[in-house]
Structure formats: structure tokens, C-alpha cells
Design an enzyme around this catalytic site. Structure first.
Site, PDB file in Angstrom:
ATOM      1  N   PRO A   1       3.564  -3.293   0.784  1.00  0.00           N
ATOM      2  CA  PRO A   1       3.022  -4.468   1.290  1.00  0.00           C
ATOM      3  C   PRO A   1       1.668  -4.379   1.690  1.00  0.00           C
ATOM      4  CG  PRO A   1       4.414  -3.137   2.894  1.00  0.00           C
ATOM      5  CD  PRO A   1       4.447  -2.659   1.522  1.00  0.00           C
ATOM      6  N   MET A   2       0.890  -5.268   1.220  1.00  0.00           N
ATOM      7  CA  MET A   2      -0.625  -5.327   1.447  1.00  0.00           C
ATOM      8  C   MET A   2      -1.192  -6.667   1.875  1.00  0.00           C
ATOM      9  SD  MET A   2      -2.277  -2.641  -1.217  1.00  0.00           S
ATOM     10  CE  MET A   2      -1.296  -3.345  -2.453  1.00  0.00           C
ATOM     11  N   VAL A   3      -1.787  -6.952   3.031  1.00  0.00           N
ATOM     12  CA  VAL A   3      -2.394  -8.304   3.177  1.00  0.00           C
ATOM     13  C   VAL A   3      -3.407  -8.687   2.240  1.00  0.00           C
ATOM     14  CG1 VAL A   3      -3.601  -9.660   5.008  1.00  0.00           C
ATOM     15  CG2 VAL A   3      -1.842  -7.834   5.650  1.00  0.00           C
TER      16      VAL A   3
ATOM     17  N   CYS B   1       1.813  -1.631  11.250  1.00  0.00           N
ATOM     18  CA  CYS B   1       0.616  -2.129  11.036  1.00  0.00           C
ATOM     19  C   CYS B   1      -0.118  -1.890  12.567  1.00  0.00           C
ATOM     20  CB  CYS B   1       0.649  -3.584  10.688  1.00  0.00           C
ATOM     21  SG  CYS B   1      -1.106  -4.486  10.538  1.00  0.00           S
TER      22      CYS B   1
ATOM     23  N   LYS C   1       9.605  -0.630   8.187  1.00  0.00           N
ATOM     24  CA  LYS C   1       8.345   0.517   7.705  1.00  0.00           C
ATOM     25  C   LYS C   1       8.043   0.975   9.110  1.00  0.00           C
ATOM     26  CE  LYS C   1       4.492   0.855   4.506  1.00  0.00           C
ATOM     27  NZ  LYS C   1       3.323   0.946   5.222  1.00  0.00           N
TER      28      LYS C   1
ATOM     29  N   HIS D   1       5.081   5.461   6.781  1.00  0.00           N
ATOM     30  CA  HIS D   1       3.834   5.681   6.437  1.00  0.00           C
ATOM     31  C   HIS D   1       3.337   7.080   7.182  1.00  0.00           C
ATOM     32  CE1 HIS D   1      -0.474   3.621   6.046  1.00  0.00           C
ATOM     33  NE2 HIS D   1      -0.642   5.007   6.133  1.00  0.00           N
TER      34      HIS D   1
ATOM     35  N   GLY E   1       1.409   6.347   1.796  1.00  0.00           N
ATOM     36  CA  GLY E   1       0.244   7.199   2.176  1.00  0.00           C
ATOM     37  C   GLY E   1      -0.591   7.903   1.265  1.00  0.00           C
ATOM     38  N   ASP E   2      -1.599   7.531   0.578  1.00  0.00           N
ATOM     39  CA  ASP E   2      -2.388   8.430  -0.360  1.00  0.00           C
ATOM     40  C   ASP E   2      -1.502   8.925  -1.656  1.00  0.00           C
ATOM     41  OD1 ASP E   2      -4.689   8.420   1.440  1.00  0.00           O
ATOM     42  OD2 ASP E   2      -4.067  10.390   2.226  1.00  0.00           O
TER      43      ASP E   2
ATOM     44  N   ARG F   1      -3.422   1.515  -1.581  1.00  0.00           N
ATOM     45  CA  ARG F   1      -4.751   1.364  -2.171  1.00  0.00           C
ATOM     46  C   ARG F   1      -4.990   1.572  -3.601  1.00  0.00           C
ATOM     47  NH1 ARG F   1      -8.102   5.052   1.526  1.00  0.00           N
ATOM     48  NH2 ARG F   1      -6.062   6.187   1.507  1.00  0.00           N
TER      49      ARG F   1
END
Length: 390
Positions: free
Chosen positions: A9-11, A118, A161, A189, A224-225, A248
Site C-alpha cells: 500500500p502506498m499513498v 504509517c 500492517k 514493515h 521494507g527494501d 518503492r
């Protein structure tokens, strides 16, 4: 869901075009994050579900006053592509509001996820996101309410999460409590609340967390990464988790879900643009997402950054502009200097052959917010929804 590689999930970056591309390239699930300043639990409450047969989607819309549009699309999904693969992540600090919001969308998603990781101010100061990690009683109440009032009645899994706590024993204690709520998955995360993306993820705690989850009969995902599908598979094997989320790396290039090498960024940018136009995505989000895909050092980056319309961007990328309906924002089309365009295309073609490239965010911080196109949606009979991405 063992061994899954999913879109995190990403804003802003997690809206429909990116989700469709990720699924096309092989993601097993796509998460819609719903935690922006205007789009928490209260953002979806009161929304009306309408069939948008023009783009074969389902829209959740709200009326708005002023401006040139009558309704605002809060949430949009393409059932043919996303059915069974879309998880709706909710930002909330209230069991009652979480249940009310989840009931509105539960018929069109494959699961409800609570964001308790978040660290952004707009989320934490309202008691949402990572603030819930400091209030485990409230988090447990939210999850229990969602399971009993939404999940069980609708046969839809509820998940959460989280981030890592310090000391490590606090993380284990929290996960043990979460496992008693009836949820189906815990995603970790692998950073603490104060940590930022530039700091490397902490993964040595994953095996113990996964063991706690497995003893309770639920899944454990890691985030994460995570750089690619191959990397996700390696982490799953090494740490004993059931799946990994990619954030990302997928924002930069959704083709990281392919089993082999990712595609050149220019190919992905063109495919993104074709998809965004087909699903009538709103222009600020189109620009934002493209500026994550296109490396900052290329000549294309400033051209896209200065663009004012989707038609302009299609011209720059040499993608046919074929919107489903005329849009008010496209009435005025500014021409882009042909010399600059040709120079950018020439240099980008060379760079695309190698794929990848670094990202540099330039200019002032953008204020594009919201998660849907501002378009008039008219209720119709449920259409036979065709595929958007081929």
C-alpha cells in the site's frame, strides 16, 4: 497465500493504474492504501457505489460543493482485473468508524487491512497509523470489531500492517495479542517508527515473528527494501515468511514483479500512460506517478513536470491519447516545443535500452491529494466488465 509477492500500500502511488500494471506484470495482490489526509475512514463513509460502464470500473463517489465537478471519486476499482486481488487498507483510530467504512467497500474487495505503521504526522496526530502501536488496546479493539462485524459475515479476511517496536520483545508481545483477534495476516514493515526509508530494513527479527504467527495459524508478510520478485523469494526462503510486499521499487518500476529482469523505464512509462488514460485517472496523480518512473536526470523529466494535461504527456511519450470521454481539463492544450520533445525522446530511447536509472525529486513539494478522478458518475445497470489491461 504462501510465497506471495504483492504490491504494498502506498499513498498516491497505489491508485488504479499502478495496481493494474503491477497485476499485469505478475503481482499476486495489490493493496489500495486509504490513509491520506482526506481519505481516512471518514473519507469513504457516505460514499455511493456507482457503475462506471464507460471505463468498466466501479466508483465510490461523494458529492462536493463548488468547482466544476458535481462528484468526486474516492475509490475506483476494475473488477475484471482486480477481483480477488485487491486489499483495501484503511486508516482509522476508531472501531466504530472502521466498521462503518469497511462495510461500504467490502463487497468489492478481497480483504480489509488496517494500517498501524504509517509514521506521517497527518496519520499519527489523529491516533491512526503508527500511533496505534502505542495504543495496542485500541488496535486490538479495531481488529476484533472488523473481524466480527465485517470479516466473518462477508467471508472476507481482515489483516494488519505494523512496524517494529523497541525493544524487540515488545514486537513479539504485540504480535501475540494481534493473533488473538481473528485476523488472517500480519505484515511487518521491518523498520521502527522513527526510522526512515533511507535506513536499511531490520530483518533478523522476522523468523521469530513469523513463528508466532504460524503457531496461531495466520500468515506473516514482510515489507521494507524488497527490490524484486527474485529478492522477495530469497527473503521468503531465508526468513520463513509467507510473502513480501514491494513498495518503492514498484513505485519506480511496476515491472519488478516479473520473474526475470524488469522492463526499461520508458516502456513502463508508456504502458502506465496508456493505462491511466483508459481508466480516466486524474491528472495530478498521473503526473506524480510518472515522475517516479522517469529518472530525474533525463530530458523527459522536466517536460513531464511542466505538462498541464494528459494529452500533452501522451504527445511527449508518443502514446495515442484515447480518453474514454471528453474531459474538461483537456479543453486547453498547450503545445510542447518540438525541438525539446525530440531531444528528450532521443536521449530517453538510448537510456531505456539499459533500463532503470536513479530518481531525483525536483521542484516544490506537490500538493496533489485525493484518490480518484473528478468525474460525473451515473448509476447504471451492472455492466459486463471487460479487462482494462491486456
Amino acid at each position: 497465500m504462501a510465497g506471495k509477492c504483492v504490491l504494498a500500500p502506498m499513498v498516491r502511488a497505489g491508485e488504479l493504474p499502478t495496481r493494474l500494471l503491477a497485476l499485469k506484470y505478475g503481482a499476486d495482490l495489490g493493496f489500495l492504501t486509504f490513509i491520506g489526509p482526506e481519505t481516512v475512514d471518514k473519507g469513504i463513509i457516505g460514499a455511493q457505489r456507482v457503475v462506471n460502464s464507460k471505463i468498466n470500473c466501479i466508483d465510490f463517489v461523494k458529492p462536493q460543493t463548488g468547482g466544476q465537478y458535481d462528484e468526486k471519486v474516492i475509490f475506483r476499482t476494475c473488477p475484471t482485473v482486480e477481483a480477488g486481488k485487491l486489499i483495501f487498507q484503511l486508516g482509522t483510530a476508531s472501531p466504530e468508524l472502521a466498521v462503518e467504512a469497511a462495510k461500504i467497500v467490502v463487497g468489492d474487495v478481497a480483504g480489509i487491512d488496517v494500517n498501524s505503521g504509517c509514521p506521517r504526522h497527518f496519520s499519527v496526530h489523529s491516533g491512526m497509523g503508527a500511533a496505534l502501536l502505542r495504543n495496542p488496546d485500541r488496535l486490538v479493539n479495531i481488529l476484533t470489531s472488523l473481524v466480527t462485524e465485517v470479516g466473518v459475515p462477508n467471508s472476507v479476511p481482515i489483516s494488519v500492517k505494523i512496524r517494529l517496536l523497541e525493544p524487540h520483545s515488545d514486537t513479539i508481545d504485540l504480535v501475540q495479542r494481534l493473533c488473538t483477534t481473528g485476523i488472517s495476516r500480519v505484515t511487518v514493515h521491518c523498520r521502527t517508527i522513527p526510522m526512515r526509508p533511507r535506513e536499511p530494513a531490520i530483518r533478523d527479527v522476522l523468523p521469530e515473528i513469523a513463528n508466532v504467527c504460524h503457531k496461531a495459524g495466520i500468515e506473516c508478510f514482510a515489507n521494507g527494501d524488497v527490490k524484486s520478485r527474485a529478492h522477495a523469494e530469497e527473503l521468503i526462503e531465508r526468513h520463513g515468511v509467507d510473502g513480501c510486499m514491494i513498495a518503492r521499487a514498484a513505485e519506480t518500476n511496476p515491472s519488478v514483479f516479473l520473474p526475470g529482469e524488469k522492463l526499461p523505464w520508458l516502456d513502463v512509462a508508456k504502458e502506465y500512460m496508456r493505462t491511466a488514460v483508459k481508466v480516466d485517472n486524474h491528472f495530478p496523480n498521473i503526473k506524480f506517478c510518472l515522475l517516479q518512473i522517469i529518472p530525474g536526470k533525463t530530458d523527459l523529466y522536466p517536460l513531464i513536470s511542466r505538462s498541464k494535461t494528459a494529452r500533452q504527456i501522451c504527445e511527449i511519450l508518443e502514446v495515442p491519447y484515447e480518453p474514454p470521454t471528453p474531459r474538461a481539463e483537456e479543453k486547453v492544450v498547450e503545445n510542447v516545443g518540438s525541438k525539446a520533445v525530440q531531444k528528450a525522446k532521443s536521449s530517453s530511447t538510448v537510456e531505456a535500452a539499459g533500463g532503470g536509472g536513479s530518481i531525483k525529486h525536483r521542484g516544490k513539494k506537490r500538493k496533489e491529494r485525493g484518490v480518484g478522478a473528478h468525474s460525473k458518475a451515473v448509476p447504471e445497470q451492472e455492466p459486463q466488465l471487460g479487462a482494462i489491461v491486456t
